[in-house]
Design an enzyme around this catalytic site. Structure first.
Site, PDB file in Angstrom:
ATOM      1  N   LYS A 250      -1.773  16.515 -96.079  1.00 40.40           N
ATOM      2  CA  LYS A 250      -2.862  16.597 -97.049  1.00 40.40           C
ATOM      3  C   LYS A 250      -2.313  16.844 -98.456  1.00 40.40           C
ATOM      4  CE  LYS A 250      -6.182  18.106 -93.553  1.00 40.40           C
ATOM      5  NZ  LYS A 250      -6.843  19.231 -92.872  1.00 40.40           N
TER       6      LYS A 250
ATOM      7  N   GLN B 173      -7.607  25.482 -93.378  1.00 39.41           N
ATOM      8  CA  GLN B 173      -7.261  24.746 -92.162  1.00 39.41           C
ATOM      9  C   GLN B 173      -7.716  25.514 -90.917  1.00 39.41           C
ATOM     10  OE1 GLN B 173      -5.972  21.657 -92.132  1.00 39.41           O
ATOM     11  NE2 GLN B 173      -5.748  21.525 -89.914  1.00 39.41           N
TER      12      GLN B 173
ATOM     13  N   ASP C 191     -14.407  19.804 -97.211  1.00 43.99           N
ATOM     14  CA  ASP C 191     -14.461  19.589 -95.762  1.00 43.99           C
ATOM     15  C   ASP C 191     -15.890  19.322 -95.291  1.00 43.99           C
ATOM     16  OD1 ASP C 191     -12.202  19.565 -94.138  1.00 43.99           O
ATOM     17  OD2 ASP C 191     -11.963  21.747 -94.176  1.00 43.99           O
TER      18      ASP C 191
HETATM   19  N1  GUN Z   1      -8.361  21.257 -88.355  1.00 46.82           N
HETATM   20  C1  GUN Z   1      -8.359  20.021 -87.782  1.00 46.82           C
HETATM   21  N2  GUN Z   1      -9.027  19.141 -88.541  1.00 46.82           N
HETATM   22  C2  GUN Z   1      -9.474  19.815 -89.614  1.00 46.82           C
HETATM   23  C3  GUN Z   1     -10.215  19.439 -90.770  1.00 46.82           C
HETATM   24  O1  GUN Z   1     -10.636  18.294 -90.957  1.00 46.82           O
HETATM   25  N3  GUN Z   1     -10.449  20.428 -91.668  1.00 46.82           N
HETATM   26  C4  GUN Z   1     -10.013  21.698 -91.478  1.00 46.82           C
HETATM   27  N4  GUN Z   1     -10.315  22.597 -92.410  1.00 46.82           N
HETATM   28  N5  GUN Z   1      -9.332  22.078 -90.431  1.00 46.82           N
HETATM   29  C5  GUN Z   1      -9.052  21.137 -89.505  1.00 46.82           C
END
Ligand code: GUN
Length: 297
Positions: free
Chosen positions: A54, A98, A121
């Site tokens: 990311k 995350q 998100d």
């Molecule tokens: N863990 C796995 N996928 C995601 C996501 O799209 N966002 C977040 N914040 N955590 C994750």
């Protein structure tokens, strides 16, 4: 018959390049770069891989990446304090904590604390509510990526029957709402659905998001249907050190004999999820700066 393979990697690259073009224009108009803060608590190796990917994609799009790595035993109050600081920081347009979080931290409390207008998100209850009633907010990245791939493949989705297998807050429920707002006739199937193969057989659009390796078989698919596979499951040797292979929730070999189009795993939905995060972060900055951008982003 062999299904068309939907190239999620190419679609993601295209979206990221278009976002990077808009970011460059926003930077020269506003004098600042959009910023994404990513918070990782603990050392889960899979999460660390996602967070790195990311951050890299953020920088490649011309945006600022702020990475916050906290120890696994971080108290909940400390994480909430960090979220408050990021909410107040004018250089931060997007905040992503995350998941999963360690057991001493209530993930819902953290998600609710993120400013809904920085919640790239789309997990905050305010954004879930906005999506449900058709207001502008942030849509979770994985369902948004699925929708973009379906529109690119099929054009207008109006009147098509869609079956979403899985009812999670992160994928199944928001995707069902997105398909509904594109005028699909939507069914959400789940672990208690009776005769799942018969339900799936009626669908022009099948989205599998259940987390069960190769569960959806080719003879469940209506000939010509468009199949989107959200699953990422590691299968294969269990010996220590053995890596196995990644498969989706759809049995690709049999389904691709029947479907009209299908996403592979890997290389389907995954890359689009990150591209949509970059897109949401740009959109957040654009809203903050009152910057107009193309509608098809
Ligand atoms: N863990 C796995 N996928 C995601 C996501 O799209 N966002 C977040 N914040 N955590 C994750």
């Amino acid at each position: 018959m062999s299904a068309r393979r939907i190239d999620g990697k190419a679609a993601a690259l295209d979206l990221r390049q278009r976002v990077a073009g808009e970011v460059a224009k926003l930077r020269s108009a506003s004098g600042r770069a959009p910023g994404l803060a990513v918070v990782l608590v603990g050392e889960d190796p899979a999460s660390a891989v996602y967070v790195r990917a990311k951050g890299k994609a953020t920088i490649e799009a011309g945006m600022e990446s702020f990475e916050h790595q906290l120890p696994a035993d971080t108290p909940e109050a400390d994480l909430l304090d960090l979220v408050d600081r990021l909410n107040a920081d004018p250089a931060v347009d997007g905040i992503l904590v995350q998941l999963p979080l360690p057991p001493q931290i209530d993930a819902n409390k953290v998600i609710t604390r993120i400013d809904p207008d920085k919640d790239v998100d789309g997990f905050n209850p305010v954004n879930a509510g906005r999506l449900a009633i058709g207001l502008h907010g942030f849509v979770p990245c994985t369902p948004l990526g699925c929708l973009k791939m379906l529109r690119a493949e099929l054009g207008d989705l109006s009147g098509r029957s869609a079956v979403v297998i899985g009812r999670s807050n992160i994928v199944g429920k928001p995707l069902a709402l997105l398909l509904l707002s594109d005028n699909c006739t939507v069914t959400i199937a789940h672990s208690r659905t009776r005769d799942l193969p018969a339900v799936v057989r009626r669908a022009d659009i099948v989205v599998a998001a259940v987390g069960r390796a190769e569960m959806v078989k080719g003879d469940w698919i209506k000939p010509g249907a468009c199949v989107i596979d959200v699953g990422i499951n590691r299968v294969g040797p269990v010996e220590p050190g053995a890596k196995g292979r990644l498969v989706g929730d759809v049995d690709f070999a049999s389904a691709s004999e029947v479907a009209g189009a299908i996403t592979p795993v890997p290389g389907g939905v995954g890359p689009m999820t990150i591209a949509c995060l970059i897109r949401n972060t740009f959109v957040s900055a654009a809203r903050r700066e009152d910057f107009r951008y193309g509608k098809d982003l």
